[in-house]
Design a protein around this motif. Sequence first.
Motif, PDB file in Angstrom:
ATOM      1  N   UNK A  96      36.837  24.589  10.571  1.00  0.00           N
ATOM      2  CA  UNK A  96      37.193  23.165  11.265  1.00  0.00           C
ATOM      3  C   UNK A  96      35.953  22.778  12.356  1.00  0.00           C
ATOM      4  N   UNK A  97      35.247  21.642  11.955  1.00  0.00           N
ATOM      5  CA  UNK A  97      34.188  21.252  12.879  1.00  0.00           C
ATOM      6  C   UNK A  97      34.620  19.783  13.511  1.00  0.00           C
ATOM      7  N   UNK A  98      34.738  19.859  14.768  1.00  0.00           N
ATOM      8  CA  UNK A  98      34.833  18.529  15.810  1.00  0.00           C
ATOM      9  C   UNK A  98      33.507  17.769  15.846  1.00  0.00           C
ATOM     10  N   UNK A  99      33.577  16.545  15.325  1.00  0.00           N
ATOM     11  CA  UNK A  99      32.398  15.752  15.541  1.00  0.00           C
ATOM     12  C   UNK A  99      32.777  14.806  16.704  1.00  0.00           C
ATOM     13  N   UNK A 100      32.357  15.316  17.895  1.00  0.00           N
ATOM     14  CA  UNK A 100      32.737  14.821  19.419  1.00  0.00           C
ATOM     15  C   UNK A 100      31.720  13.627  19.483  1.00  0.00           C
ATOM     16  N   UNK A 101      32.166  12.556  19.511  1.00  0.00           N
ATOM     17  CA  UNK A 101      31.368  11.274  19.801  1.00  0.00           C
ATOM     18  C   UNK A 101      32.073  10.514  20.964  1.00  0.00           C
ATOM     19  N   UNK A 144      32.295  22.800  17.565  1.00  0.00           N
ATOM     20  CA  UNK A 144      31.870  21.293  18.108  1.00  0.00           C
ATOM     21  C   UNK A 144      30.681  20.832  17.921  1.00  0.00           C
ATOM     22  N   UNK A 145      30.697  19.859  17.340  1.00  0.00           N
ATOM     23  CA  UNK A 145      29.017  19.130  17.418  1.00  0.00           C
ATOM     24  C   UNK A 145      29.202  18.027  18.198  1.00  0.00           C
ATOM     25  N   UNK A 159      25.566  19.412  12.447  1.00  0.00           N
ATOM     26  CA  UNK A 159      26.511  20.145  11.632  1.00  0.00           C
ATOM     27  C   UNK A 159      25.947  21.277  10.800  1.00  0.00           C
ATOM     28  N   UNK A 160      25.080  21.206  10.273  1.00  0.00           N
ATOM     29  CA  UNK A 160      24.403  22.250   9.515  1.00  0.00           C
ATOM     30  C   UNK A 160      23.685  23.467  10.272  1.00  0.00           C
ATOM     31  N   UNK A 161      23.246  23.045  11.468  1.00  0.00           N
ATOM     32  CA  UNK A 161      22.905  23.992  12.458  1.00  0.00           C
ATOM     33  C   UNK A 161      24.050  24.933  12.957  1.00  0.00           C
ATOM     34  N   UNK A 162      25.131  24.128  13.414  1.00  0.00           N
ATOM     35  CA  UNK A 162      26.316  24.862  13.789  1.00  0.00           C
ATOM     36  C   UNK A 162      26.981  25.841  12.814  1.00  0.00           C
ATOM     37  N   UNK A 163      26.873  25.413  11.565  1.00  0.00           N
ATOM     38  CA  UNK A 163      27.377  26.352  10.322  1.00  0.00           C
ATOM     39  C   UNK A 163      26.608  27.344  10.305  1.00  0.00           C
TER      40      UNK A 163
END
Length: 166
Positions: A96-101, A144-145, A159-163
């Motif tokens: 699960x990736x949170x797109x924190x905007x 978290x991105x 996101x790719x970098x975080x993964x």
Amino acid sequence: MKNITLIGMPGSGKSTVGVLLAKSLGFGFVDTDLLIQQKEGELLQQVLDRLGTEAFLDLEADVIAGVNCEKSVIAPGGSVVCREKGIRRLKEISTVVYLNIPCPVLERRIQNMGSRGIAFQPGETLEDVYRYRAPLYERYADLVVDGDRDSLEATLAAVLQALIGL
């Protein structure tokens, strides 16, 4: 790699970035709002108007609990964190990736708050929803991105970098 789920507020780019991420990884793409629309035979806002917020959240959780896929990017509605049943299922089957905007960026992006199919109570503002949900997104996220990226490519790259860092 198992499934990847993008969570975050409406307007954070879950569906748009999700499609790009799926293409980049050779994965399928699942938009749970579309699953709800298909199940109910009407647009998301119509389902919300008919059921009301609480019953809609229950329906959303039930639909998400039934998601069964592999090697897919999943984009649930921003309200997925409002019911344990749905987010628990996504945690079982995906990273699960949170797109924190930041909220001001979301406010600029969302011009159709009342017709977009956003689950919120009458009288609530986007900022109210943000303050309630942000801690839930943080709690359930594996990654978290952060950022107020105006570029879809920059968000996708983050996101790719975080993964990759997993």
